[in-house]
Write a protein that holds these residues in place. Structure first.
Motif, mmCIF file in Angstrom:
data_model
loop_
_atom_site.group_PDB
_atom_site.id
_atom_site.type_symbol
_atom_site.label_atom_id
_atom_site.label_comp_id
_atom_site.label_asym_id
_atom_site.label_seq_id
_atom_site.Cartn_x
_atom_site.Cartn_y
_atom_site.Cartn_z
ATOM 1 N N LEU A 95 2.621 9.571 -10.210
ATOM 2 C CA LEU A 95 1.738 9.784 -11.355
ATOM 3 C C LEU A 95 1.142 11.189 -11.351
ATOM 4 O O LEU A 95 1.027 11.834 -12.403
ATOM 5 C CB LEU A 95 0.620 8.748 -11.380
ATOM 6 C CG LEU A 95 0.976 7.374 -11.908
ATOM 7 C CD1 LEU A 95 -0.196 6.408 -11.709
ATOM 8 C CD2 LEU A 95 1.357 7.448 -13.375
ATOM 9 N N SER A 96 0.796 11.645 -10.180
ATOM 10 C CA SER A 96 0.249 12.992 -10.064
ATOM 11 C C SER A 96 1.294 14.047 -10.439
ATOM 12 O O SER A 96 0.994 14.997 -11.169
ATOM 13 C CB SER A 96 -0.251 13.222 -8.638
ATOM 14 O OG SER A 96 -0.777 14.508 -8.494
ATOM 15 N N ILE A 97 2.508 13.864 -9.968
ATOM 16 C CA ILE A 97 3.593 14.795 -10.300
ATOM 17 C C ILE A 97 3.893 14.755 -11.792
ATOM 18 O O ILE A 97 4.016 15.801 -12.439
ATOM 19 C CB ILE A 97 4.854 14.486 -9.467
ATOM 20 C CG1 ILE A 97 4.616 14.800 -7.994
ATOM 21 C CG2 ILE A 97 6.056 15.260 -9.996
ATOM 22 C CD1 ILE A 97 5.687 14.293 -7.071
ATOM 23 N N ALA A 98 4.004 13.543 -12.328
ATOM 24 C CA ALA A 98 4.290 13.403 -13.761
ATOM 25 C C ALA A 98 3.166 14.014 -14.590
ATOM 26 O O ALA A 98 3.421 14.665 -15.621
ATOM 27 C CB ALA A 98 4.474 11.926 -14.119
ATOM 28 N N GLY A 99 1.933 13.833 -14.160
ATOM 29 C CA GLY A 99 0.803 14.414 -14.875
ATOM 30 C C GLY A 99 0.866 15.921 -14.927
ATOM 31 O O GLY A 99 0.581 16.534 -15.962
ATOM 32 N N ARG A 100 1.252 16.536 -13.815
ATOM 33 C CA ARG A 100 1.371 17.996 -13.806
ATOM 34 C C ARG A 100 2.506 18.472 -14.699
ATOM 35 O O ARG A 100 2.373 19.473 -15.393
ATOM 36 C CB ARG A 100 1.579 18.494 -12.370
ATOM 37 C CG ARG A 100 0.274 18.693 -11.660
ATOM 38 C CD ARG A 100 0.454 19.394 -10.320
ATOM 39 N NE ARG A 100 -0.136 18.502 -9.320
ATOM 40 C CZ ARG A 100 0.527 17.888 -8.354
ATOM 41 N NH1 ARG A 100 1.799 18.083 -8.200
ATOM 42 N NH2 ARG A 100 -0.092 17.101 -7.526
ATOM 43 N N GLN A 101 3.604 17.749 -14.670
ATOM 44 C CA GLN A 101 4.767 18.148 -15.470
ATOM 45 C C GLN A 101 4.545 17.930 -16.967
ATOM 46 O O GLN A 101 5.041 18.694 -17.784
ATOM 47 C CB GLN A 101 6.016 17.381 -15.019
ATOM 48 C CG GLN A 101 6.455 17.682 -13.614
ATOM 49 C CD GLN A 101 6.806 19.149 -13.429
ATOM 50 O OE1 GLN A 101 7.454 19.761 -14.261
ATOM 51 N NE2 GLN A 101 6.349 19.719 -12.315
ATOM 52 N N LEU A 102 3.827 16.871 -17.314
ATOM 53 C CA LEU A 102 3.642 16.519 -18.724
ATOM 54 C C LEU A 102 2.267 16.930 -19.257
ATOM 55 O O LEU A 102 1.870 16.495 -20.343
ATOM 56 C CB LEU A 102 3.863 15.019 -18.914
ATOM 57 C CG LEU A 102 5.253 14.503 -18.506
ATOM 58 C CD1 LEU A 102 5.306 13.002 -18.581
ATOM 59 C CD2 LEU A 102 6.335 15.149 -19.350
ATOM 60 N N SER A 155 0.827 -1.203 0.000
ATOM 61 C CA SER A 155 0.000 0.000 0.000
ATOM 62 C C SER A 155 0.863 1.256 0.000
ATOM 63 O O SER A 155 0.526 2.240 -0.666
ATOM 64 C CB SER A 155 -0.928 0.003 1.218
ATOM 65 O OG SER A 155 -1.812 -1.082 1.162
ATOM 66 N N MET A 156 1.963 1.221 0.730
ATOM 67 C CA MET A 156 2.887 2.372 0.712
ATOM 68 C C MET A 156 3.488 2.560 -0.676
ATOM 69 O O MET A 156 3.670 3.691 -1.133
ATOM 70 C CB MET A 156 3.988 2.195 1.759
ATOM 71 C CG MET A 156 3.518 2.355 3.178
ATOM 72 S SD MET A 156 2.770 3.963 3.529
ATOM 73 C CE MET A 156 4.164 5.043 3.317
ATOM 74 N N VAL A 157 3.786 1.471 -1.360
ATOM 75 C CA VAL A 157 4.257 1.568 -2.739
ATOM 76 C C VAL A 157 3.155 2.173 -3.604
ATOM 77 O O VAL A 157 3.430 2.996 -4.490
ATOM 78 C CB VAL A 157 4.704 0.182 -3.271
ATOM 79 C CG1 VAL A 157 4.983 0.225 -4.760
ATOM 80 C CG2 VAL A 157 5.924 -0.308 -2.504
ATOM 81 N N GLY A 158 1.917 1.794 -3.335
ATOM 82 C CA GLY A 158 0.789 2.384 -4.052
ATOM 83 C C GLY A 158 0.698 3.880 -3.848
ATOM 84 O O GLY A 158 0.400 4.633 -4.784
ATOM 85 N N VAL A 159 0.947 4.344 -2.619
ATOM 86 C CA VAL A 159 0.976 5.788 -2.348
ATOM 87 C C VAL A 159 2.057 6.445 -3.200
ATOM 88 O O VAL A 159 1.811 7.472 -3.848
ATOM 89 C CB VAL A 159 1.223 6.070 -0.847
ATOM 90 C CG1 VAL A 159 1.454 7.556 -0.609
ATOM 91 C CG2 VAL A 159 0.082 5.569 -0.001
ATOM 92 N N LEU A 160 3.231 5.850 -3.212
ATOM 93 C CA LEU A 160 4.331 6.389 -4.005
ATOM 94 C C LEU A 160 3.970 6.478 -5.484
ATOM 95 O O LEU A 160 4.185 7.505 -6.133
ATOM 96 C CB LEU A 160 5.594 5.535 -3.825
ATOM 97 C CG LEU A 160 6.783 5.902 -4.716
ATOM 98 C CD1 LEU A 160 7.327 7.269 -4.348
ATOM 99 C CD2 LEU A 160 7.848 4.829 -4.639
ATOM 100 N N VAL A 161 3.398 5.412 -6.021
ATOM 101 C CA VAL A 161 3.025 5.390 -7.441
ATOM 102 C C VAL A 161 1.992 6.477 -7.738
ATOM 103 O O VAL A 161 2.116 7.200 -8.742
ATOM 104 C CB VAL A 161 2.503 3.987 -7.844
ATOM 105 C CG1 VAL A 161 1.844 4.007 -9.210
ATOM 106 C CG2 VAL A 161 3.632 2.976 -7.803
ATOM 107 N N MET A 162 1.001 6.616 -6.870
ATOM 108 C CA MET A 162 -0.031 7.639 -7.105
ATOM 109 C C MET A 162 0.552 9.049 -7.044
ATOM 110 O O MET A 162 0.212 9.904 -7.863
ATOM 111 C CB MET A 162 -1.171 7.506 -6.087
ATOM 112 C CG MET A 162 -2.024 6.280 -6.267
ATOM 113 S SD MET A 162 -2.823 6.234 -7.863
ATOM 114 C CE MET A 162 -2.063 4.788 -8.577
#
Length: 169
Positions: free
Chosen positions: A29-36, A19-26
């Motif tokens: 993804l949110s950061i990458a979405g803002r950047q891209l 679940s902590m890995v899931g937090v990291l992935v989310m």
């Protein structure tokens, strides 16, 4: 039975770690979405669900590793039967509270499932799914407290008190 219980606590901890890995992935993804310049709807909600899952699923493993915060100011001064009695009293209260917590967590997930409750966020996730991790985590915590209660009753419970904890009191 001991091996099954240890497996249960370890499996719960592994699910918490995932679940902590899931937090990291989310979050990534949110950061990458803002950047891209793209938006993945619901990443913040899913990060929150995963964070809650990590917290609840780790409770029993943390208890069994003696890493929950304990106030040992009185307990540390007692020995023998007095200490054993106070430990049993505290564990009895913990079993009762964990039982209530587990009951209401399971009930919450059940009600959410039965009325088809969904998230008000843009992800529209059925709420019973993230609530199920809370229910499972609290049930495993209840099992762990019952396990500790029986170990204390039989005199087989080992509580390791770290030197660091003693320096801070």
């Amino acid at each position: 039975m001991r091996r099954f219980l240890d497996f249960l606590y370890d499996a719960s901890a592994w699910l918490a770690a995932l679940s902590m890995v899931g937090v990291l992935v989310m979050v990534l993804l949110s950061i990458a979405g803002r950047q891209l310049q793209f938006n993945l709807a619901g990443t913040d909600a899913y990060a929150g669900y995963a964070m809650a899952a990590a917290g609840f699923l780790a409770l029993a493993h943390t208890l069994k590793r003696n890493e929950h915060i304990r106030v040992t100011l009185v307990l540390g001064r007692l020995t023998g039967r007095a200490r054993h009695a106070l430990e049993l009293w505290a564990l009895t209260a913990a079993v009762l509270l964990a039982g209530l917590f587990a009951f209401y967590a399971v009930r919450l997930a059940w009600v959410s499932w039965s009325i088809h409750d969904i998230s008000t966020s843009n992800d529209a996730t059925p709420l019973w799914i993230p609530q199920l991790t809370m229910a499972i985590g609290t049930l495993v915590l209840l099992v762990a407290f019952i396990d500790e209660w029986f170990l204390e009753l039989r005199g087989n419970r080992r509580v390791v008190e770290s030197e660091e904890a003693l320096h801070h009191e």
